[in-house]
Scaffold this active site. Structure first.
Site, PDB file in Angstrom:
ATOM      1  N   ASP A  24     -10.381  -4.268  -4.927  1.00 35.39           N
ATOM      2  CA  ASP A  24      -9.779  -3.267  -4.036  1.00 35.39           C
ATOM      3  C   ASP A  24     -10.532  -1.943  -4.221  1.00 35.39           C
ATOM      4  O   ASP A  24     -10.514  -1.384  -5.326  1.00 35.39           O
ATOM      5  CB  ASP A  24      -8.292  -3.118  -4.402  1.00 35.39           C
ATOM      6  CG  ASP A  24      -7.532  -2.230  -3.427  1.00 35.39           C
ATOM      7  OD1 ASP A  24      -8.171  -1.406  -2.754  1.00 35.39           O
ATOM      8  OD2 ASP A  24      -6.300  -2.357  -3.357  1.00 35.39           O
ATOM      9  N   SER A  44       0.831  -1.203   0.000  1.00 36.08           N
ATOM     10  CA  SER A  44       0.000   0.000   0.000  1.00 36.08           C
ATOM     11  C   SER A  44       0.871   1.261   0.000  1.00 36.08           C
ATOM     12  O   SER A  44       1.577   1.497  -0.982  1.00 36.08           O
ATOM     13  CB  SER A  44      -0.956  -0.065   1.200  1.00 36.08           C
ATOM     14  OG  SER A  44      -1.904   0.951   1.129  1.00 36.08           O
ATOM     15  N   HIS A  93      -8.121  -4.581  -0.474  1.00 35.47           N
ATOM     16  CA  HIS A  93      -6.831  -3.911  -0.268  1.00 35.47           C
ATOM     17  C   HIS A  93      -5.921  -4.700   0.667  1.00 35.47           C
ATOM     18  O   HIS A  93      -4.727  -4.442   0.734  1.00 35.47           O
ATOM     19  CB  HIS A  93      -7.096  -2.500   0.297  1.00 35.47           C
ATOM     20  CG  HIS A  93      -5.934  -1.565   0.103  1.00 35.47           C
ATOM     21  ND1 HIS A  93      -5.502  -1.160  -1.147  1.00 35.47           N
ATOM     22  CD2 HIS A  93      -5.097  -0.958   0.995  1.00 35.47           C
ATOM     23  CE1 HIS A  93      -4.466  -0.342  -1.014  1.00 35.47           C
ATOM     24  NE2 HIS A  93      -4.199  -0.208   0.282  1.00 35.47           N
TER      25      HIS A  93
HETATM   26  C1  MLT Z   1      -2.949   4.031   2.022  1.00 36.23           C
HETATM   27  O1  MLT Z   1      -3.904   3.948   2.758  1.00 36.23           O
HETATM   28  O2  MLT Z   1      -1.824   3.861   2.413  1.00 36.23           O
HETATM   29  C2  MLT Z   1      -3.206   4.386   0.619  1.00 36.23           C
HETATM   30  O3  MLT Z   1      -4.181   3.650   0.084  1.00 36.23           O
HETATM   31  C3  MLT Z   1      -1.982   4.357  -0.209  1.00 36.23           C
HETATM   32  C4  MLT Z   1      -1.212   5.623   0.012  1.00 36.23           C
HETATM   33  O4  MLT Z   1      -1.772   6.574   0.538  1.00 36.23           O
HETATM   34  O5  MLT Z   1      -0.039   5.663  -0.374  1.00 36.23           O
END
Ligand code: MLT
Length: 208
Positions: free
Chosen positions: A157, A107, A188
């Protein structure tokens, strides 16, 4: 100027001078301990796991965002440079080559790994990106000829569309990277299937 002291991190040496190194990059709200179990992706590798230095409501991240999926590009460039310097400094200190280093990011960690590929490819030799987005489109494409990249994203996702996944793959391929996209039946969250896919992919890369 050494940046090595600016990142809280864990370094677990493999105890073998020619070992590969996995750079573990956590997601939002994680820390340097979260992804250590992913050392199972390559038994016998050095593990380097830094903590992101940006705090969003107390949650560590690797760069600032303005909203979900909307990134602060100037901060991202600054943080990618800082992380690349840290990786290079740590490699010099612990005697590993960044060419023999694979970034494994989840992520937000996958997004900073994508930014490293696009902005500072000197800091890594390959990347495994779990639930990755397009971090930015650089003014000038780097030369990533044959750099192996695995993108493992989820079909359902809510944060990353199939279109964005394909855009990321196309961007990296246009820079010359060898990109494989693997789709998981998940959202996710990271799944066992991601781990198995990444382990097999890494073994294939090592056998080449
Ligand atoms: C997260 O929650 O980390 C996002 O989906 C990805 C990011 O902000 O880089």
């Amino acid at each position: 100027m050494s940046s090595a002291l600016t990142f809280e991190h864990v370094f677990k040496p493999a105890g073998n001078a020619s070992a590969h190194t996995l750079l573990l990059l956590h997601g939002t709200g994680g820390n340097e301990h979260d992804l250590l179990p992913l050392g199972q992706l390559m038994p016998g590798a050095n593990l380097l796991s830094p903590r992101g230095q940006v705090l969003e409501n107390g949650m560590p991240r690797f760069f600032r965002r303005l909203a979900e999926g909307v990134f602060d590009i100037e901060d991202l460039k600054f943080r990618a440079a800082e992380l690349a310097d840290f990786i290079n400094d740590t490699g010099a200190k612990h005697h590993f080559s960044t060419r023999d280093l694979t970034a494994v990011g989840f992520s937000n960690g996958a997004n900073i790994a994508g930014a490293l590929l696009l902005l500072r490819p000197d800091a890594l030799g390959a990347a495994v990106l779990f639930r990755a987005m397009v971090p930015l489109v650089p003014d000038t494409l780097p030369t990533l000829t044959h750099t192996p990249v695995l993108i493992s994203n989820g079909r359902i996702d809510p944060l990353v569309s199939a279109e964005e996944t394909e855009q990321l793959a196309a961007l990296l391929r246009s820079a010359g990277a060898s990109v494989e996209v693997s789709w998981q039946n998940s959202g996710h969250e990271l799944t066992d299937r991601d781990v198995v896919t990444a382990r097999e992919w890494l073994a294939q890369q090592r056998a080449r």
